[in-house]
Design an enzyme around this catalytic site. Structure first.
Site, short mmCIF file in Angstrom:
data_model
loop_
_atom_site.label_atom_id
_atom_site.label_comp_id
_atom_site.label_asym_id
_atom_site.label_seq_id
_atom_site.Cartn_x
_atom_site.Cartn_y
_atom_site.Cartn_z
N HIS A 92 0.77 -1.21 -0.08
CA HIS A 92 -0.06 0.17 0.03
C HIS A 92 0.80 1.34 0.12
CE1 HIS A 92 -3.49 2.49 0.74
NE2 HIS A 92 -2.60 3.15 1.55
N SER A 93 0.47 2.26 -0.84
CA SER A 93 1.19 3.41 -0.99
C SER A 93 2.64 3.14 -1.25
CB SER A 93 1.14 4.34 0.09
OG SER A 93 1.30 5.55 0.05
N MET A 94 3.59 3.65 -0.26
CA MET A 94 5.02 3.39 -0.62
C MET A 94 5.32 1.82 -0.78
SD MET A 94 8.31 4.43 1.90
CE MET A 94 8.30 2.89 2.68
#
Length: 251
Positions: A92-94
């Protein structure tokens, strides 16, 4: 399996041969425990192992990684002998970038590939920095983290807890700001992209561009919510993961 790097919160047994293993990669400033709810929602059908990056929680005395590809290489090194069980990545995300780059490293080493990549809350990589990742100082980092909701207000409002969280946040945003996608062949494995409909930093069109980075299929699932849609939508996300992973179990 290296318990320093990979944490287990569900109840799936070590030797269940009919289980798919899901490695989960946290967001910037995040830790393995951010996947506790998802792990429990998938147990006992999916064996979830959440990655614990250096520099947070019980690894807070270690220096956080300040480079995405370097971190991916360190994770891949610890995974290369743990691929006998069918496995997938969720980031998720990074964490989506770290998961993707880890898969690329394993591919170069000719290690059996993940059965699927789940890439969440992140647009497809580019050769130039994402403008949302380039933050000049701690104040800017804290402002963004507050607005996105990735770290609880209780941590950010407590001076002592905030000082404990900042080294990891600084390193993660430094890693994001310095990340450049290096051209190469697309991966040959299926991808599922997940995103929040109202994510202020990841338009759905940017998330959909992940299809350019695989030769295989690429599906897109849009959930109600913003950048951290995962927290309120954990049951729906778990169902989406089960839809893709259950048919891939060894049984």
């Amino acid at each position: 399996m290296d318990s320093l790097w990979f944490r287990k919160f569900g109840g799936t047994g070590e030797s269940a041969s009919d289980i798919v293993r899901l490695f989960c990669f946290p967001h910037a400033g995040g830790s393995a425990s951010s996947y506790t709810a998802l792990s429990r929602a998938l147990s006992p059908h999916i064996d979830v192992r959440a990655v614990q990056y250096p520099g947070r929680q019980d690894r807070h005395r270690e220096t956080p990684a300040g480079d995405i590809t370097e971190l991916a290489g360190r994770i891949a090194e610890r995974l290369r002998d743990s691929t006998e069980t069918p496995y997938a990545f969720f980031g998720h995300s990074m964490g989506a970038l770290v998961a993707y780059e880890t898969a690329r490293v394993l591919h170069t080493w000719q290690v059996p590939a993940p059965v699927r990549l789940f890439l969440s809350g992140r647009g497809a990589p580019t050769a130039t920095p994402n403008r949302h990742d380039v933050l000049p100082d701690d104040r800017a980092i804290l402002t963004v983290v507050r607005s996105l909701g990735g770290t609880s207000a209780g941590v950010l409002d407590d001076p002592e807890l905030r000082e404990m969280a900042l080294p990891a946040l600084r390193a993660d945003y430094r890693a994001l700001a310095s990340y450049r996608w290096l051209s190469g062949d697309p991966l040959d494995l299926p991808v599922t992209v997940l995103t929040g409909r109202d994510d202020p930093v990841v338009p759905v069109t940017e998330a959909a561009r992940w299809s350019e980075f695989t030769r295989s299929s690429c599906g897109l699932r849009v959930f109600p919510g913003d950048h951290f849609y995962l927290d309120p939508q954990v049951a729906g996300v778990a169902e989406a993961l089960m839809d893709e992973l259950r048919p891939l179990a060894r049984r």
